[in-house]
Design a protein around this motif. Structure first.
Motif, mmCIF file in Angstrom:
data_model
loop_
_atom_site.group_PDB
_atom_site.id
_atom_site.type_symbol
_atom_site.label_atom_id
_atom_site.label_comp_id
_atom_site.label_asym_id
_atom_site.label_seq_id
_atom_site.Cartn_x
_atom_site.Cartn_y
_atom_site.Cartn_z
ATOM 1 N N SER A 167 9.955 -2.870 -5.487
ATOM 2 C CA SER A 167 9.391 -2.309 -4.725
ATOM 3 C C SER A 167 7.827 -1.766 -5.063
ATOM 4 O O SER A 167 6.794 -2.467 -4.360
ATOM 5 C CB SER A 167 9.503 -1.507 -3.650
ATOM 6 O OG SER A 167 10.002 -0.891 -2.885
ATOM 7 N N ASN A 199 4.337 -2.834 -3.337
ATOM 8 C CA ASN A 199 3.432 -1.653 -2.810
ATOM 9 C C ASN A 199 1.875 -2.448 -3.598
ATOM 10 O O ASN A 199 1.018 -1.724 -2.938
ATOM 11 C CB ASN A 199 3.780 -0.621 -3.000
ATOM 12 C CG ASN A 199 4.969 -0.411 -1.945
ATOM 13 O OD1 ASN A 199 5.053 -0.757 -1.201
ATOM 14 N ND2 ASN A 199 5.829 0.390 -2.806
ATOM 15 N N ASN A 236 -0.251 -0.617 -0.677
ATOM 16 C CA ASN A 236 0.402 -0.089 0.485
ATOM 17 C C ASN A 236 -0.220 1.827 -0.266
ATOM 18 O O ASN A 236 -0.195 2.405 1.113
ATOM 19 C CB ASN A 236 1.737 -0.102 0.680
ATOM 20 C CG ASN A 236 2.132 -1.910 1.724
ATOM 21 O OD1 ASN A 236 0.872 -2.019 2.428
ATOM 22 N ND2 ASN A 236 3.427 -1.774 1.567
ATOM 23 N N LYS A 237 0.200 2.127 -1.146
ATOM 24 C CA LYS A 237 0.445 3.025 -1.841
ATOM 25 C C LYS A 237 -0.810 3.420 -2.159
ATOM 26 O O LYS A 237 -1.345 3.121 -2.828
ATOM 27 C CB LYS A 237 1.533 3.790 -2.729
ATOM 28 C CG LYS A 237 2.764 3.295 -1.524
ATOM 29 C CD LYS A 237 3.663 4.617 -2.290
ATOM 30 C CE LYS A 237 5.458 5.070 -1.089
ATOM 31 N NZ LYS A 237 5.567 5.612 -2.080
#
Length: 164
Positions: free
Chosen positions: A154, A158, A163-164
């Protein structure tokens, strides 16, 4: 002819084939004074045999009484004690009290064996449950490893998609 007969008798004597009568003839011949010169070496032997027959032992032989009676009685007593020790217990047999004690001991033994058998069964069941718990524990550990990999996956996803 007599000399020829004596030579045959000596030959038989040397082969141990003479009879008592023939040995008496040889003794009589060799104790006489007219022995042939070639047979002279046999003379001392037959003279000795004649003299040895005449000898007698004249001394008194002291005989001491044997003291075996005491040993005989000791052996008789020992045999009697052994026989009584073997026969009396068989004749009398075990008493009622002894039989009851043996029966009680056997009953106690059987109850103890039953109790130990029940304990063994309970321990075997507990062991099976522990095996089940071990299997659950192994599966949980494997699940935690999978979750940590999933977390890593994950994070990597990401980063790629930012996404982060």
């Amino acid at each position: 002819m007599v000399l020829n007969n004596i030579e045959k008798l000596i030959e038989k004597y040397n082969n141990a084939e003479t009879t008592l009568v023939e040995e008496q003839q040889l003794r009589a011949y060799f104790t006489s004074d007219n022995v042939a010169p070639h047979l002279e070496h046999y003379k001392p032997m037959f003279v000795y045999f004649s003299q040895a027959q005449q000898e007698q032992y004249t001394k008194d032989v002291p005989l001491k009484p044997k003291r075996t009676k005491m040993y005989q009685w000791i052996s008789v007593a020992a045999v009697t004690v052994l026989m009584l020790g073997l026969i009396i217990p068989k004749l009398l047999g075990p008493s009622q009290e002894e039989l009851r004690q043996k029966e009680l001991a056997m009953e106690t033994y059987n109850k103890t064996m039953e109790a130990l058998s029940l304990v063994s069964i309970g321990m075997n069941e507990g062991k099976e449950q522990l095996n089940s718990l071990t299997l659950v524990s192994d599966n949980l550990n494997q699940g935690f490893e999978e979750v940590s990999r999933l977390n890593e996956f994950s994070k990597a996803t990401n980063r790629i998609f930012k996404n982060k």
